[in-house]
Enzyme design. Structure first.
Site, PDB file in Angstrom:
ATOM      1  CB  CYS A 105      -0.969  -0.029   1.178  1.00 32.26           C
ATOM      2  SG  CYS A 105      -0.173  -0.062   2.798  1.00 32.26           S
ATOM      3  NE  ARG A 132      -4.397   1.516   1.826  1.00 33.03           N
ATOM      4  CZ  ARG A 132      -4.208   2.256   0.751  1.00 33.03           C
ATOM      5  NH1 ARG A 132      -5.055   2.179  -0.259  1.00 33.03           N
ATOM      6  NH2 ARG A 132      -3.173   3.075   0.672  1.00 33.03           N
ATOM      7  CG  ASP A 187      -4.993   6.090   2.369  1.00 29.10           C
ATOM      8  OD1 ASP A 187      -5.010   5.729   3.565  1.00 29.10           O
ATOM      9  OD2 ASP A 187      -4.146   6.863   1.898  1.00 29.10           O
TER      10      ASP A 187
HETATM   11  P1  4NP Z   1      -1.685   2.751   4.155  1.00 32.45           P
HETATM   12  O1  4NP Z   1      -2.276   4.126   4.773  1.00 32.45           O
HETATM   13  O2  4NP Z   1      -1.167   3.107   2.786  1.00 32.45           O
HETATM   14  O3  4NP Z   1      -2.881   1.852   4.107  1.00 32.45           O
HETATM   15  O4  4NP Z   1      -0.604   2.299   5.118  1.00 32.45           O
HETATM   16  C1  4NP Z   1      -1.532   5.295   4.818  1.00 32.45           C
HETATM   17  C2  4NP Z   1      -0.620   5.497   5.838  1.00 32.45           C
HETATM   18  C3  4NP Z   1       0.119   6.669   5.892  1.00 32.45           C
HETATM   19  C4  4NP Z   1      -0.073   7.644   4.945  1.00 32.45           C
HETATM   20  C5  4NP Z   1      -0.982   7.446   3.913  1.00 32.45           C
HETATM   21  C6  4NP Z   1      -1.712   6.261   3.844  1.00 32.45           C
HETATM   22  N1  4NP Z   1       0.643   8.845   5.018  1.00 32.45           N
HETATM   23  O5  4NP Z   1       0.415   9.729   4.153  1.00 32.45           O
HETATM   24  O6  4NP Z   1       1.494   9.013   5.892  1.00 32.45           O
END
Ligand code: 4NP
Length: 160
Positions: A9, A15, A127
């Protein structure tokens, strides 16, 4: 030979570590530990070394998943080290495809949502980072459905 699967992800704190944890518990429940090896990674490296987001840990724990993965960034060598690379959304998917060193590496990249059967209104695993509790719950719903079907697909194809 073990089938090596990498879940990807953006941050590798919501995720993809949840997908890894859910898939691992399905594998453990079916006694398939000698057939599969799992990891997860993020396209953004800003959370490297971190445990999954505490909100995701809490929501996952309530469903019986203990998420202990430490975030890391995707690297080019992942295309050598994994047989299947599972992207959570279209942005992850196209970035992974463009990172792939060869055409056969590009073909290792698939979309998690293509294995999800019960939620036709979703075209990605969204997300949840800027969402509330329901954002985390829907991610877990989608991943439980998708991981079950992904494992079934891999089991079927290994029997052929
Ligand atoms: P992930 O969620 O891609 O599902 O781990 C996110 C975690 C952090 C960030 C964006 C999405 N971020 O911008 O820091």
């Amino acid at each position: 030979m073990k089938k090596r699967i990498l879940f990807v992800c953006l941050g590798n704190i919501c995720r993809s570590p949840a997908a890894q944890g859910i898939m691992q518990s399905l594998i453990d429940a079916e006694g398939l530990q000698d057939r599969f090896e799992l990891d997860s990674a993020g396209l953004y490296g800003g959370h490297a070394g971190d445990l999954p987001d505490s909100r995701m840990r809490v929501h996952a724990y309530k469903r019986g998943y203990n998420l202990t993965h430490r975030s890391r960034q995707v690297r080019t060598s992942d295309f050598d080290n994994f047989d299947l690379i599972v992207a959570m959304d279209d942005s992850n998917y196209s970035r992974l495809k463009s990172m792939a060193p060869t055409l056969s590496d590009e073909e290792k990249v698939v979309r998690m949502i293509d294995y999800v059967k019960g939620f036709p209104q979703y075209d990605s695993v969204p997300d949840p980072y800027y969402e509330g509790a329901e954002g985390f719950e829907i991610v877990l719903d989608l991943l439980e459905d998708g991981c079950r079907n992904l494992l079934e697909t891999l089991n079927q194809s290994s029997k052929k």
